[in-house]
Design a protein around this motif. Structure first.
Motif, PDB file in Angstrom:
ATOM      1  N   ALA A  15       0.831  -1.208   0.000  1.00 23.69           N
ATOM      2  CA  ALA A  15       0.000   0.000   0.000  1.00 23.69           C
ATOM      3  C   ALA A  15       0.866   1.257   0.000  1.00 23.69           C
ATOM      4  O   ALA A  15       0.563   2.229  -0.689  1.00 23.69           O
ATOM      5  CB  ALA A  15      -0.945  -0.012   1.208  1.00 23.69           C
ATOM      6  N   ALA A  16       1.950   1.238   0.759  1.00 23.88           N
ATOM      7  CA  ALA A  16       2.865   2.388   0.786  1.00 23.88           C
ATOM      8  C   ALA A  16       3.439   2.637  -0.602  1.00 23.88           C
ATOM      9  O   ALA A  16       3.546   3.785  -1.051  1.00 23.88           O
ATOM     10  CB  ALA A  16       3.991   2.148   1.794  1.00 23.88           C
ATOM     11  N   PHE A  17       3.803   1.573  -1.289  1.00 24.52           N
ATOM     12  CA  PHE A  17       4.288   1.692  -2.667  1.00 24.52           C
ATOM     13  C   PHE A  17       3.213   2.286  -3.570  1.00 24.52           C
ATOM     14  O   PHE A  17       3.474   3.203  -4.357  1.00 24.52           O
ATOM     15  CB  PHE A  17       4.723   0.312  -3.179  1.00 24.52           C
ATOM     16  CG  PHE A  17       4.796   0.226  -4.672  1.00 24.52           C
ATOM     17  CD1 PHE A  17       5.815   0.852  -5.369  1.00 24.52           C
ATOM     18  CD2 PHE A  17       3.834  -0.473  -5.389  1.00 24.52           C
ATOM     19  CE1 PHE A  17       5.888   0.776  -6.759  1.00 24.52           C
ATOM     20  CE2 PHE A  17       3.897  -0.557  -6.762  1.00 24.52           C
ATOM     21  CZ  PHE A  17       4.923   0.071  -7.449  1.00 24.52           C
ATOM     22  N   ASP A  27       7.086  -5.711 -11.088  1.00 25.06           N
ATOM     23  CA  ASP A  27       8.453  -5.238 -11.360  1.00 25.06           C
ATOM     24  C   ASP A  27       8.712  -3.874 -10.736  1.00 25.06           C
ATOM     25  O   ASP A  27       9.777  -3.635 -10.156  1.00 25.06           O
ATOM     26  CB  ASP A  27       8.719  -5.173 -12.865  1.00 25.06           C
ATOM     27  CG  ASP A  27       8.841  -6.560 -13.485  1.00 25.06           C
ATOM     28  OD1 ASP A  27       9.097  -7.541 -12.749  1.00 25.06           O
ATOM     29  OD2 ASP A  27       8.678  -6.657 -14.710  1.00 25.06           O
ATOM     30  N   ALA A  28       7.741  -2.973 -10.859  1.00 28.24           N
ATOM     31  CA  ALA A  28       7.898  -1.637 -10.275  1.00 28.24           C
ATOM     32  C   ALA A  28       7.996  -1.727  -8.753  1.00 28.24           C
ATOM     33  O   ALA A  28       8.795  -1.032  -8.129  1.00 28.24           O
ATOM     34  CB  ALA A  28       6.746  -0.730 -10.695  1.00 28.24           C
ATOM     35  N   TYR A  29       7.173  -2.594  -8.151  1.00 32.27           N
ATOM     36  CA  TYR A  29       7.258  -2.770  -6.697  1.00 32.27           C
ATOM     37  C   TYR A  29       8.639  -3.276  -6.308  1.00 32.27           C
ATOM     38  O   TYR A  29       9.240  -2.790  -5.351  1.00 32.27           O
ATOM     39  CB  TYR A  29       6.185  -3.736  -6.165  1.00 32.27           C
ATOM     40  CG  TYR A  29       6.409  -4.011  -4.701  1.00 32.27           C
ATOM     41  CD1 TYR A  29       5.962  -3.116  -3.732  1.00 32.27           C
ATOM     42  CD2 TYR A  29       7.161  -5.113  -4.278  1.00 32.27           C
ATOM     43  CE1 TYR A  29       6.242  -3.321  -2.387  1.00 32.27           C
ATOM     44  CE2 TYR A  29       7.442  -5.325  -2.931  1.00 32.27           C
ATOM     45  CZ  TYR A  29       6.981  -4.424  -2.000  1.00 32.27           C
ATOM     46  OH  TYR A  29       7.261  -4.613  -0.664  1.00 32.27           O
ATOM     47  N   ASN A  30       9.159  -4.267  -7.042  1.00 35.05           N
ATOM     48  CA  ASN A  30      10.480  -4.816  -6.713  1.00 35.05           C
ATOM     49  C   ASN A  30      11.562  -3.746  -6.790  1.00 35.05           C
ATOM     50  O   ASN A  30      12.448  -3.698  -5.921  1.00 35.05           O
ATOM     51  CB  ASN A  30      10.820  -5.995  -7.620  1.00 35.05           C
ATOM     52  CG  ASN A  30      10.185  -7.273  -7.143  1.00 35.05           C
ATOM     53  OD1 ASN A  30       9.976  -7.474  -5.961  1.00 35.05           O
ATOM     54  ND2 ASN A  30       9.862  -8.140  -8.080  1.00 35.05           N
ATOM     55  N   GLN A  31      11.519  -2.898  -7.796  1.00 37.61           N
ATOM     56  CA  GLN A  31      12.488  -1.797  -7.907  1.00 37.61           C
ATOM     57  C   GLN A  31      12.373  -0.871  -6.702  1.00 37.61           C
ATOM     58  O   GLN A  31      13.363  -0.476  -6.104  1.00 37.61           O
ATOM     59  CB  GLN A  31      12.263  -1.012  -9.200  1.00 37.61           C
ATOM     60  CG  GLN A  31      12.826  -1.676 -10.423  1.00 37.61           C
ATOM     61  CD  GLN A  31      14.327  -1.870 -10.321  1.00 37.61           C
ATOM     62  OE1 GLN A  31      14.800  -3.004 -10.298  1.00 37.61           O
ATOM     63  NE2 GLN A  31      15.081  -0.805 -10.254  1.00 37.61           N
ATOM     64  N   TRP A  32      11.148  -0.515  -6.350  1.00 35.24           N
ATOM     65  CA  TRP A  32      10.885   0.389  -5.226  1.00 35.24           C
ATOM     66  C   TRP A  32      11.365  -0.239  -3.917  1.00 35.24           C
ATOM     67  O   TRP A  32      12.016   0.422  -3.106  1.00 35.24           O
ATOM     68  CB  TRP A  32       9.388   0.699  -5.172  1.00 35.24           C
ATOM     69  CG  TRP A  32       8.956   1.548  -4.030  1.00 35.24           C
ATOM     70  CD1 TRP A  32       8.980   2.913  -3.966  1.00 35.24           C
ATOM     71  CD2 TRP A  32       8.420   1.102  -2.780  1.00 35.24           C
ATOM     72  NE1 TRP A  32       8.484   3.326  -2.758  1.00 35.24           N
ATOM     73  CE2 TRP A  32       8.143   2.234  -2.010  1.00 35.24           C
ATOM     74  CE3 TRP A  32       8.143  -0.156  -2.252  1.00 35.24           C
ATOM     75  CZ2 TRP A  32       7.593   2.160  -0.734  1.00 35.24           C
ATOM     76  CZ3 TRP A  32       7.610  -0.239  -0.973  1.00 35.24           C
ATOM     77  CH2 TRP A  32       7.344   0.907  -0.232  1.00 35.24           C
ATOM     78  N   SER A  33      11.034  -1.525  -3.724  1.00 29.98           N
ATOM     79  CA  SER A  33      11.338  -2.175  -2.442  1.00 29.98           C
ATOM     80  C   SER A  33      12.841  -2.291  -2.180  1.00 29.98           C
ATOM     81  O   SER A  33      13.262  -2.340  -1.026  1.00 29.98           O
ATOM     82  CB  SER A  33      10.675  -3.554  -2.358  1.00 29.98           C
ATOM     83  OG  SER A  33      11.259  -4.465  -3.259  1.00 29.98           O
ATOM     84  N   ASN A  35      14.937  -0.055  -2.432  1.00 31.98           N
ATOM     85  CA  ASN A  35      15.384   1.189  -1.804  1.00 31.98           C
ATOM     86  C   ASN A  35      14.680   1.479  -0.478  1.00 31.98           C
ATOM     87  O   ASN A  35      14.848   2.556   0.084  1.00 31.98           O
ATOM     88  CB  ASN A  35      15.161   2.369  -2.760  1.00 31.98           C
ATOM     89  CG  ASN A  35      15.980   2.216  -4.015  1.00 31.98           C
ATOM     90  OD1 ASN A  35      17.169   1.931  -3.959  1.00 31.98           O
ATOM     91  ND2 ASN A  35      15.343   2.390  -5.159  1.00 31.98           N
ATOM     92  N   GLN A  36      13.884   0.519  -0.016  1.00 40.19           N
ATOM     93  CA  GLN A  36      13.143   0.691   1.233  1.00 40.19           C
ATOM     94  C   GLN A  36      13.694  -0.280   2.268  1.00 40.19           C
ATOM     95  O   GLN A  36      13.589  -1.492   2.102  1.00 40.19           O
ATOM     96  CB  GLN A  36      11.649   0.417   1.017  1.00 40.19           C
ATOM     97  CG  GLN A  36      11.009   1.206  -0.101  1.00 40.19           C
ATOM     98  CD  GLN A  36      11.104   2.696   0.124  1.00 40.19           C
ATOM     99  OE1 GLN A  36      10.799   3.204   1.207  1.00 40.19           O
ATOM    100  NE2 GLN A  36      11.531   3.411  -0.900  1.00 40.19           N
ATOM    101  N   VAL A  37      14.284   0.243   3.314  1.00 34.43           N
ATOM    102  CA  VAL A  37      14.868  -0.614   4.358  1.00 34.43           C
ATOM    103  C   VAL A  37      13.764  -1.441   5.011  1.00 34.43           C
ATOM    104  O   VAL A  37      12.766  -0.897   5.480  1.00 34.43           O
ATOM    105  CB  VAL A  37      15.597   0.240   5.414  1.00 34.43           C
ATOM    106  CG1 VAL A  37      16.111  -0.637   6.547  1.00 34.43           C
ATOM    107  CG2 VAL A  37      16.732   1.020   4.783  1.00 34.43           C
ATOM    108  N   GLY A  38      13.939  -2.749   4.976  1.00 40.61           N
ATOM    109  CA  GLY A  38      12.998  -3.636   5.653  1.00 40.61           C
ATOM    110  C   GLY A  38      11.827  -4.107   4.827  1.00 40.61           C
ATOM    111  O   GLY A  38      11.005  -4.876   5.308  1.00 40.61           O
ATOM    112  N   ALA A  39      11.718  -3.646   3.579  1.00 34.64           N
ATOM    113  CA  ALA A  39      10.575  -4.023   2.749  1.00 34.64           C
ATOM    114  C   ALA A  39      10.751  -5.433   2.185  1.00 34.64           C
ATOM    115  O   ALA A  39      11.834  -5.799   1.749  1.00 34.64           O
ATOM    116  CB  ALA A  39      10.404  -3.036   1.596  1.00 34.64           C
TER     117      ALA A  39
END
Length: 70
Positions: A15-17, A27-33, A35-39
């Motif tokens: 949801a945050a993404f 794929d977009a979620y994986n790229q985003w995650s 750079n997110q500590v703990g995702a």
């Protein structure tokens, strides 16, 4: 294999993404995650919850609940 997130936590990450993105693609979620500590990664979410479409639907329901409560 050790799961570090509850299903609820995974949905909150997705949801945050979705709040920040114009797409809900895996794929977009994986790229985003990355750079997110703990995702959790997208595959972890899918392996735990089900199809990516199901995961996104649950995340949208979470966002909808937040929007109607505020």
């Amino acid at each position: 294999y050790h799961r570090n997130w509850t299903e609820e936590e995974m949905i909150h990450w997705l949801a945050a993404f979705m709040r920040q993105s114009s797409t809900s693609s895996h794929d977009a979620y994986n790229q985003w995650s990355k750079n997110q500590v703990g995702a959790p990664g997208g595959q972890t979410i899918r392996n735990t919850i089900g199809s990516w479409a199901e995961c996104c639907e649950l995340a949208l329901l979470t966002l909808r609940k937040e929007w109607t409560e505020n």
